[in-house]
Design an enzyme around this catalytic site. Sequence first.
Site, short mmCIF file in Angstrom:
data_model
loop_
_atom_site.label_atom_id
_atom_site.label_comp_id
_atom_site.label_asym_id
_atom_site.label_seq_id
_atom_site.Cartn_x
_atom_site.Cartn_y
_atom_site.Cartn_z
N ASN A 135 -0.50 4.58 -0.38
CA ASN A 135 -1.17 5.83 -0.01
C ASN A 135 -1.87 5.76 1.34
O ASN A 135 -2.69 6.61 1.67
CB ASN A 135 -2.16 6.26 -1.11
CG ASN A 135 -3.29 5.26 -1.26
OD1 ASN A 135 -3.25 4.17 -0.70
ND2 ASN A 135 -4.31 5.64 -2.01
N ASP A 139 -4.16 3.85 2.67
CA ASP A 139 -5.57 3.48 2.90
C ASP A 139 -5.70 2.03 3.35
O ASP A 139 -6.81 1.51 3.51
CB ASP A 139 -6.42 3.74 1.65
CG ASP A 139 -6.00 2.88 0.47
OD1 ASP A 139 -5.01 2.13 0.58
OD2 ASP A 139 -6.68 2.95 -0.58
N ASP A 164 -6.00 -11.66 -14.71
CA ASP A 164 -7.03 -12.61 -14.35
C ASP A 164 -8.24 -12.30 -15.22
O ASP A 164 -8.64 -11.13 -15.35
CB ASP A 164 -7.40 -12.42 -12.87
CG ASP A 164 -7.58 -13.74 -12.15
OD1 ASP A 164 -8.43 -14.53 -12.61
OD2 ASP A 164 -6.88 -13.98 -11.16
N ASP A 196 -1.81 -1.45 -3.80
CA ASP A 196 -2.18 -0.73 -5.01
C ASP A 196 -1.14 -0.91 -6.13
O ASP A 196 -0.09 -1.51 -5.92
CB ASP A 196 -2.41 0.76 -4.70
CG ASP A 196 -1.36 1.32 -3.75
OD1 ASP A 196 -0.16 1.15 -4.04
OD2 ASP A 196 -1.73 1.90 -2.69
N ASP A 252 0.86 -1.19 0.00
CA ASP A 252 0.00 0.00 0.00
C ASP A 252 0.89 1.24 0.00
O ASP A 252 1.75 1.38 0.86
CB ASP A 252 -0.88 -0.03 1.26
CG ASP A 252 -1.66 1.27 1.44
OD1 ASP A 252 -1.94 1.94 0.42
OD2 ASP A 252 -1.98 1.60 2.60
N GLU A 287 -7.96 -21.96 -14.82
CA GLU A 287 -8.21 -22.52 -13.49
C GLU A 287 -9.39 -23.45 -13.68
O GLU A 287 -10.50 -23.01 -14.01
CB GLU A 287 -8.55 -21.44 -12.47
CG GLU A 287 -8.63 -22.02 -11.06
CD GLU A 287 -9.70 -21.41 -10.18
OE1 GLU A 287 -9.62 -21.54 -8.96
OE2 GLU A 287 -10.65 -20.80 -10.73
N ASP A 294 -10.30 -17.69 -14.87
CA ASP A 294 -10.98 -18.10 -13.64
C ASP A 294 -12.09 -19.13 -13.93
O ASP A 294 -12.89 -18.93 -14.85
CB ASP A 294 -11.61 -16.84 -13.02
CG ASP A 294 -12.10 -17.05 -11.60
OD1 ASP A 294 -11.27 -17.30 -10.72
OD2 ASP A 294 -13.33 -16.95 -11.37
N HIS A 327 -4.00 -17.54 -3.84
CA HIS A 327 -4.85 -16.74 -2.96
C HIS A 327 -6.08 -17.50 -2.45
O HIS A 327 -6.86 -16.94 -1.69
CB HIS A 327 -5.30 -15.50 -3.72
CG HIS A 327 -6.19 -15.86 -4.88
ND1 HIS A 327 -5.75 -16.60 -5.95
CD2 HIS A 327 -7.50 -15.62 -5.11
CE1 HIS A 327 -6.75 -16.79 -6.80
NE2 HIS A 327 -7.82 -16.20 -6.31
N ASP A 328 -6.29 -18.73 -2.91
CA ASP A 328 -7.46 -19.50 -2.50
C ASP A 328 -7.12 -20.61 -1.51
O ASP A 328 -8.02 -21.30 -1.01
CB ASP A 328 -8.09 -20.20 -3.71
CG ASP A 328 -8.83 -19.23 -4.62
OD1 ASP A 328 -9.21 -18.14 -4.15
OD2 ASP A 328 -9.01 -19.57 -5.80
O1 TEU Z 1 -11.78 -19.94 -7.55
C1 TEU Z 1 -12.61 -21.01 -7.86
C2 TEU Z 1 -12.67 -22.17 -6.93
O2 TEU Z 1 -13.32 -23.13 -7.27
C3 TEU Z 1 -12.04 -22.28 -5.63
O3 TEU Z 1 -10.69 -22.41 -5.66
C4 TEU Z 1 -12.57 -21.20 -4.75
O4 TEU Z 1 -11.53 -20.58 -4.08
C5 TEU Z 1 -13.47 -21.73 -3.70
O5 TEU Z 1 -12.67 -22.25 -2.71
C6 TEU Z 1 -14.46 -22.75 -4.07
O6 TEU Z 1 -14.85 -23.43 -2.93
C7 TEU Z 1 -11.78 -18.83 -8.37
C8 TEU Z 1 -10.94 -17.74 -7.77
O7 TEU Z 1 -9.61 -18.16 -7.73
C9 TEU Z 1 -11.51 -17.37 -6.44
O8 TEU Z 1 -10.71 -16.45 -5.76
C10 TEU Z 1 -12.88 -16.81 -6.69
O9 TEU Z 1 -13.51 -16.56 -5.47
C11 TEU Z 1 -13.75 -17.75 -7.51
O10 TEU Z 1 -13.08 -18.32 -8.62
C12 TEU Z 1 -14.94 -17.01 -8.07
O11 TEU Z 1 -14.54 -16.11 -9.05
CA CA Z 2 -3.51 1.90 -1.23
#
Ligand code: TEU
Ligand code: CA
Length: 540
Positions: free
Chosen positions: A23, A25, A98, A29, A21, A251, A198, A320-321
């Site tokens: 700025n 907030d 993405d 960014d 970050d 994905e 995605d 991130h998931d």
């Molecule tokens: O994720 C899809 C997905 O099926 C999973 O990995 C999801 O994190 C979730 O756990 C399902 O139970 C993608 C993206 O990577 C995720 O961040 C999004 O939330 C999702 O699609 C919807 O766009």
């Molecule tokens: Ca920021």
Amino acid sequence: MEQYLKHDTVVYQIYPRSFLDTNGDGIGDLRGIIQKLDYLQDLGINTIWLSPVYKSPNDDNGYDIADYKAIQPEFGTMEDFEELIAEAKARGIGIIMDLVINHTSDEHEWFQRALAGEEKYRDYYIIRPGKNGKVPNNWGNFFADCPWAPFGDTGEYYLHLFSKKQPDLNWRNPAVLEEVKDIMRFWLEKGVQGFRCDVINIIWKTSLEDGKKQFALTGQEHYLSQPGCHEILRRLNEEVIKPYGAWTVGETVFVDIPKAKDLCSPERKELDMVFSFEHMECDQVGLKWFKTRLSLKKLMSTLTRWQKGLGWNANYFENHDQPRFISRFSDSQNYRKEASKLMAGLLMTLRGTPFLYEGQEIGMTNGDFADLSEIMDIESHNVWAMAKSLGIPAPMRWQMIKRTSRDNARTPMQWTSEANAGFTGGTPWLKVNGNHTSVNVESDLADPDGVHAFWKQMIALRKSSDVLCEGHFRSVLESGSVYAFERILGMRRMLTVCNLSAKEIPMPAQLKGWKNRVISNYDDSKAGMLRPFEFRLMQP
Ligand code: TEU
Ligand code: CA
């Protein structure tokens, strides 16, 4: 024309909200990313995958897009984005974005115009009357919810496989395809090198009939990798992606090897590679929210099957998931550094394109959340509610969330040991991990034996070795604790050895013929023994 995807492509995923970050907030960014390009160049990566930076009401942190051609104001401006592309390019780094096209935000203009009664836009979504006083079918929802929500006050429902604020698009409408092609070209014209697509294998709904009842998502047989989806992917590839020399990674949820092959074998001309999930499921029972001890044997055999099954994999251990892998498979209390380095070794020596996730290069661990109020992710909150309705007691519910929450990997990047890990001068949008006082980029960089230094070495080694980039894969050993495989190119061979256990063990007999150590995560690596979480790369 230049083809952006190369054998030595190494991708670094940035979750912009949590990166840096600038700025105050509390939200990462684009200027934060620009500031850290030198850092990324020094690490040795050559491609960045940016999680969504489009305009969004943030119900699902940007995976709910309200305007595909605008930058989320809290991330910056279009000028910032263009500067990012140019500055990255100047450092030999390409950017992939993405692409979230299974659904839009309900705040997208298309959905708003549909709600206002415009026929044209109604047909962009999947809207149906109820059945016998109930919702149109018995399908499940990815976020532990009902996948149908009332469509305004029409008495009808719209389909949303994810959050209520993520209505699914109707891909059977050719106008949707034309819109998406236009969006993709918009970004490709700006110099983007490709897309991470995605949940791309569920975009086409063949029918909306009831599904056969199952634990994991009833209804999936009506939308998983359908012929209509393959056709869309072929067209996007031929008409948009390839003319730009760009590339895609899909994905793809619930894919097995045959399904994955149908999506990414070169002769299919659909996707360049896919992210599979099977190796992420070695510590779950049925659904990802029910975790158990990770089975190393399962992990090894799964990796091997995919390595052998597909010509080219999109390899990853964190994103991130997913909770941090280092917290899942290893003893991150006692062997955080060793195990992080082992991950680097494994990821850089598997065959395929490696994807590492921000923070992985310094061995960041799961968040240290105290209770649900510290968790922001919509999925975790829905799962909490679902578990509650199933009568699971609160302490167990919390254990479940703590172990599985996606926020585990979304905690702010730990740059320094200072307040808020140097991520922000303000209040971070998500709690910073308390261990930033010891786990952070600044102190790790100052440590010649640091995690970062090892990642850097492994990335360099990987990029400079055609055996590692192009060689075939052959599994050598999958014991309860040791995973070993060869990479073979012509007469040349390399051997990866990973001790995935916290025990020191004798070198297995099968591996004794390999004499020359290329690199190890232990300085005092011994010939006849493997140290806890030791990674070793060998030559004959
Ligand atoms: O994720 C899809 C997905 O099926 C999973 O990995 C999801 O994190 C979730 O756990 C399902 O139970 C993608 C993206 O990577 C995720 O961040 C999004 O939330 C999702 O699609 C919807 O766009
Ligand atoms: Ca920021």
